[in-house]
Design a protein around this motif. Structure first.
Motif, PDB file in Angstrom:
ATOM      1  N   LEU B  99       0.810  -1.266  -0.052  1.00  0.00           N
ATOM      2  CA  LEU B  99      -0.161  -0.002  -0.060  1.00  0.00           C
ATOM      3  C   LEU B  99       1.033   1.245   0.129  1.00  0.00           C
ATOM      4  O   LEU B  99       1.861   1.389   0.684  1.00  0.00           O
ATOM      5  N   VAL B 100       0.523   2.083  -0.861  1.00  0.00           N
ATOM      6  CA  VAL B 100       1.467   3.709  -0.998  1.00  0.00           C
ATOM      7  C   VAL B 100       0.383   4.491  -0.477  1.00  0.00           C
ATOM      8  O   VAL B 100      -0.648   4.660  -1.045  1.00  0.00           O
ATOM      9  N   ILE B 101       0.391   5.144   0.520  1.00  0.00           N
ATOM     10  CA  ILE B 101      -0.310   6.241   1.175  1.00  0.00           C
ATOM     11  C   ILE B 101       0.357   7.556   1.194  1.00  0.00           C
ATOM     12  O   ILE B 101       0.993   8.011   1.830  1.00  0.00           O
ATOM     13  N   PRO B 102       0.055   8.506  -0.138  1.00  0.00           N
ATOM     14  CA  PRO B 102       0.534   9.773  -0.084  1.00  0.00           C
ATOM     15  C   PRO B 102      -0.313  10.331   0.873  1.00  0.00           C
ATOM     16  O   PRO B 102      -1.408  10.344   1.240  1.00  0.00           O
ATOM     17  N   THR B 103       0.350  11.468   1.563  1.00  0.00           N
ATOM     18  CA  THR B 103       0.235  12.456   2.462  1.00  0.00           C
ATOM     19  C   THR B 103       0.750  13.939   2.425  1.00  0.00           C
ATOM     20  O   THR B 103       2.084  13.771   2.058  1.00  0.00           O
ATOM     21  N   ASN B 104       0.163  14.942   2.277  1.00  0.00           N
ATOM     22  CA  ASN B 104       0.969  16.083   2.360  1.00  0.00           C
ATOM     23  C   ASN B 104       1.265  16.634   3.716  1.00  0.00           C
ATOM     24  O   ASN B 104       0.706  15.927   4.825  1.00  0.00           O
ATOM     25  N   PRO B 105       2.114  17.419   4.126  1.00  0.00           N
ATOM     26  CA  PRO B 105       2.536  17.941   5.213  1.00  0.00           C
ATOM     27  C   PRO B 105       1.296  18.872   6.056  1.00  0.00           C
ATOM     28  O   PRO B 105       1.661  19.045   7.156  1.00  0.00           O
ATOM     29  N   ALA B 106       0.193  18.793   5.486  1.00  0.00           N
ATOM     30  CA  ALA B 106      -0.577  19.642   6.344  1.00  0.00           C
ATOM     31  C   ALA B 106      -1.147  18.907   7.506  1.00  0.00           C
ATOM     32  O   ALA B 106      -1.331  17.640   7.650  1.00  0.00           O
ATOM     33  N   PRO B 107      -1.420  19.421   8.778  1.00  0.00           N
ATOM     34  CA  PRO B 107      -1.785  18.781   9.997  1.00  0.00           C
ATOM     35  C   PRO B 107      -2.868  17.859   9.731  1.00  0.00           C
ATOM     36  O   PRO B 107      -2.712  16.742  10.196  1.00  0.00           O
ATOM     37  N   GLY B 108      -3.959  18.262   9.150  1.00  0.00           N
ATOM     38  CA  GLY B 108      -5.272  17.431   8.970  1.00  0.00           C
ATOM     39  C   GLY B 108      -4.910  16.182   8.313  1.00  0.00           C
ATOM     40  O   GLY B 108      -5.255  15.122   8.830  1.00  0.00           O
ATOM     41  N   ALA B 109      -3.992  16.300   7.140  1.00  0.00           N
ATOM     42  CA  ALA B 109      -3.654  15.097   6.497  1.00  0.00           C
ATOM     43  C   ALA B 109      -3.028  14.212   7.333  1.00  0.00           C
ATOM     44  O   ALA B 109      -2.927  12.647   7.457  1.00  0.00           O
ATOM     45  N   ILE B 110      -1.698  14.666   7.920  1.00  0.00           N
ATOM     46  CA  ILE B 110      -0.913  13.971   8.926  1.00  0.00           C
ATOM     47  C   ILE B 110      -1.833  13.121   9.745  1.00  0.00           C
ATOM     48  O   ILE B 110      -1.489  11.894  10.346  1.00  0.00           O
ATOM     49  N   GLN B 145       9.677  17.832   9.296  1.00  0.00           N
ATOM     50  CA  GLN B 145       8.832  17.641  10.363  1.00  0.00           C
ATOM     51  C   GLN B 145       7.757  16.713  10.421  1.00  0.00           C
ATOM     52  O   GLN B 145       7.613  16.042  11.322  1.00  0.00           O
ATOM     53  N   ALA B 146       7.301  16.634   9.342  1.00  0.00           N
ATOM     54  CA  ALA B 146       5.914  15.822   9.086  1.00  0.00           C
ATOM     55  C   ALA B 146       6.588  14.379   9.120  1.00  0.00           C
ATOM     56  O   ALA B 146       6.006  13.351   9.797  1.00  0.00           O
ATOM     57  N   ARG B 147       7.725  14.221   8.553  1.00  0.00           N
ATOM     58  CA  ARG B 147       8.104  12.540   8.711  1.00  0.00           C
ATOM     59  C   ARG B 147       8.685  12.423  10.051  1.00  0.00           C
ATOM     60  O   ARG B 147       8.572  11.353  10.439  1.00  0.00           O
ATOM     61  N   ASP B 148       9.248  13.539  10.643  1.00  0.00           N
ATOM     62  CA  ASP B 148       9.421  13.103  12.181  1.00  0.00           C
ATOM     63  C   ASP B 148       8.132  12.496  12.818  1.00  0.00           C
ATOM     64  O   ASP B 148       8.198  11.687  13.858  1.00  0.00           O
ATOM     65  N   VAL B 149       7.149  13.179  12.754  1.00  0.00           N
ATOM     66  CA  VAL B 149       5.955  13.185  13.227  1.00  0.00           C
ATOM     67  C   VAL B 149       5.488  11.717  13.231  1.00  0.00           C
ATOM     68  O   VAL B 149       5.310  11.044  13.915  1.00  0.00           O
ATOM     69  N   LEU B 150       5.664  11.335  11.755  1.00  0.00           N
ATOM     70  CA  LEU B 150       5.395   9.937  11.580  1.00  0.00           C
ATOM     71  C   LEU B 150       6.117   9.024  12.073  1.00  0.00           C
ATOM     72  O   LEU B 150       5.717   7.776  12.786  1.00  0.00           O
ATOM     73  N   LYS B 151       7.305   9.210  12.042  1.00  0.00           N
ATOM     74  CA  LYS B 151       8.152   8.105  12.766  1.00  0.00           C
ATOM     75  C   LYS B 151       7.982   8.145  14.089  1.00  0.00           C
ATOM     76  O   LYS B 151       8.153   6.916  14.425  1.00  0.00           O
TER      77      LYS B 151
END
Lengths: 208, 208, 208, 208
Positions: B99-110, B145-151
């Motif tokens: 599964l590939v899940i594209p997400t932009n760095p907007a707070p709502g999407a994350i 930052q978004a990647r850090d949050v996901l990590k």
DNA sequence: TGAGTTAGAATGGCACCACCCGTC
DNA sequence: GACGGGTGGTGCCATTCTAACTCA
């Protein structure tokens, strides 16, 4: 007054538009504005949930779109789920003083808006406006080109456009509106929605 | 091989991702790639409808997700409608190699991605990856930052990120992939998806 | 060389001292420094755990004090648990090239240090030094007063003192040493430990 | 009423908190307060040993925690040794009307408190409160940030915070409470604990 | 077609000012 | 009451990157 925000594609700034138009209305004299969050992700509710923990008041009330609205208000802004059907759009137009349809300049979003709206010829032109959002900054002409395409399809648009700015992400992250942030960028972002709010106010003048 | 593209919010570059990952796969030796457009707006079909009139071949075939796929293919990329339910995600993960899940760095999407994915603890970590898309250019740290949050939420992400670029709009408008456009920007955009495609290829190595 | 950090009260900057003296040593030519975290809260390990996720290298290695140290090193800095008994102090002094005893200017901490150290008359004066930490900034004379009190009890102290600074909290939060932070305050904080490190280096010269 | 002061790190103002909360209680009508010093350094006993030589009465009695308490009292404040184990915390909570957990805004102390307290989910939220101590003065936001972090971990805190002030050292040096010192700083310091004492009084109202 | 130029967005560094604490 | 120092906030400039325009 009832303002309904809808869009035919996701990620075009629908909730951002709902929030900031609600704020714009709530700044007018003796207006009590409520914002109904009908989005499936409850983005608007989540937005201000972040801010409420810091004890911030935004000037209007947000409620779950599945619940009944608060008892007393002068203006109701509705954030709808994405991709309504044709009949749903007509029903919302009947129900509202104005439909606001945010659309970004991407071909897919423009095409979806044109496709649906030019099908619904029974829609009164004064009852809805497309709002160009997430417009790339000035050297780019994407915003103007998109507006030209819409105009050619004789779809009414707001004269004001909303630029794409990081300040909107900051505002969502902080749980506030852009107008509550500091800095030149935030001010400019805030003004763009203020302009649109003013257009909306004039447009709905005779229906108030 | 079956690659499924899904997202929990609209407007995060889902179709763009599907198209360019399909292209990336189709460039490998002796691969016949088909792209199933399951999006409700049929964005991918519209995309290449524009290009077909110019007699352009993109290297893979696009078909309506409601129809049966073409008879012969080695790889199937599926562009799904937005906002699948939890059980739907699990079913797609079972069905797909990745599964590939594209997400932009907007707070709502994350937030939407983290909310759903951390709920689905039965998902195998090697079976899905979040792809950060529409990342603002470099002075901005939104992407990192978004990647850090996901990590921090222990959600696996692609190392490569896809920058926000007007070239993607140009490509959609022309009905081609960014790699077919000229210019430095288009080249860079094309490379970012090539990198992601390579990661995806390695990831699914043992399942081929 | 083995440097042991101990204290008779908590919260006097023991781990901060261990970390920054380890850094100071590791900056000398051809020194391989390891820091053994014997603190019960594993503060030093937690400290750099925060930084490692950002891919930061601090120039020395931290290991759990309950495990065996890494095979090769030239200098070993040990962060001990608080409040060792008298015999434990003597044992550590035997074992180490120098005991460093951080103490803040609070009456309780000064008193605890004086009480224990003046009891242990068998301790060689060249084998240990009290380090005044968390010293209030300059209009305050707490630091000098505290050093006078210690001197009167003929307890050897470092000439350098470490000021109380928010930058140390920032460094711990970021998982780095103060020297890796930017700003004037961080630079000054870093220099204070560099001075102490130099004193320590001279002090242990003949034992190397 | 039994109030137990405990902390998971040293040097966070545990004894200072015990002393001043004891004083705050002892100022209420017809309350006979005793303070049990269970700290391994006997800090509280040493504190007032300095004052007794000046013939000063602080309004409550301090006794060695290993001895039996005085025969008659209405309120017992206990200063415990640092770093209690999980079961010890639960036992103390059972035994006491309220646990007061002083914590300074340093990352290590906050983390230690969160780590232990969020593990002990069987603790009744009305049975304990974290008290932020040694908070840097106002331009710094360390105190508020620390409280936010604790709130996010749903750990109950006192609304009042205790600022870091030299007056507390003066008081300890003189063997008195800050309220007995002269000067604006001492008054302000005294008031901060009075506020916390009031919160504590209300909190334990129904258990008295 | 390709290189240089320009305008705008966003971050980082810097100096300046305000507030507070502690001493004289 | 005045002064020195720490901390945070604001405003200004430099940097980097994008997208468009211009010129050869």
């Amino acid at each position: 007054m009832i303002i309904t925000i809808l869009s035919f594609k996701g990620g075009v700034g629908k909730t951002t538009t709902a929030v900031h138009l609600a704020e714009s209305l709530s700044k007018r004299r003796s207006r009590k504005v409520v914002l109904g969050d009908g989005d499936l992700n409850r983005t608007a509710l989540n937005w201000f949930q972040r801010g409420q923990s810091h004890g911030i008041d935004v000037g209007f009330t947000v409620f779950d779109g599945d619940d009944d609205p608060p008892h007393e208000y002068t203006d109701l802004v509705i954030d709808t789920p994405a991709r309504p059907g044709d009949d749903e759009v007509l029903r919302l137009a009947e129900f509202s003083d104005c439909l606001v349809i945010p659309t970004n300049p991407a071909p897919g979003a423009i095409e979806a808006s044109i496709g649906t709206l030019s099908r619904l010829r029974s829609l009164d032109d004064s009852r809805y406006r497309v709002l160009l959002t997430l417009v790339p900054p000035k050297p780019s002409r994407r915003g103007i080109q998109a507006r030209d395409v819409l105009k050619q399809a004789s779809i009414p648009t707001f004269k004001g456009m909303v630029q794409r700015r990081d300040a909107f992400m900051d505002a969502e992250l902080e749980g506030v509106t852009v107008g509550m942030l500091k800095g030149k960028a935030a001010l400019s972002a805030s003004e763009s929605y203020a302009t649109v709010g003013q257009e909306l106010w004039k447009l709905t003048k005779e229906r108030r």
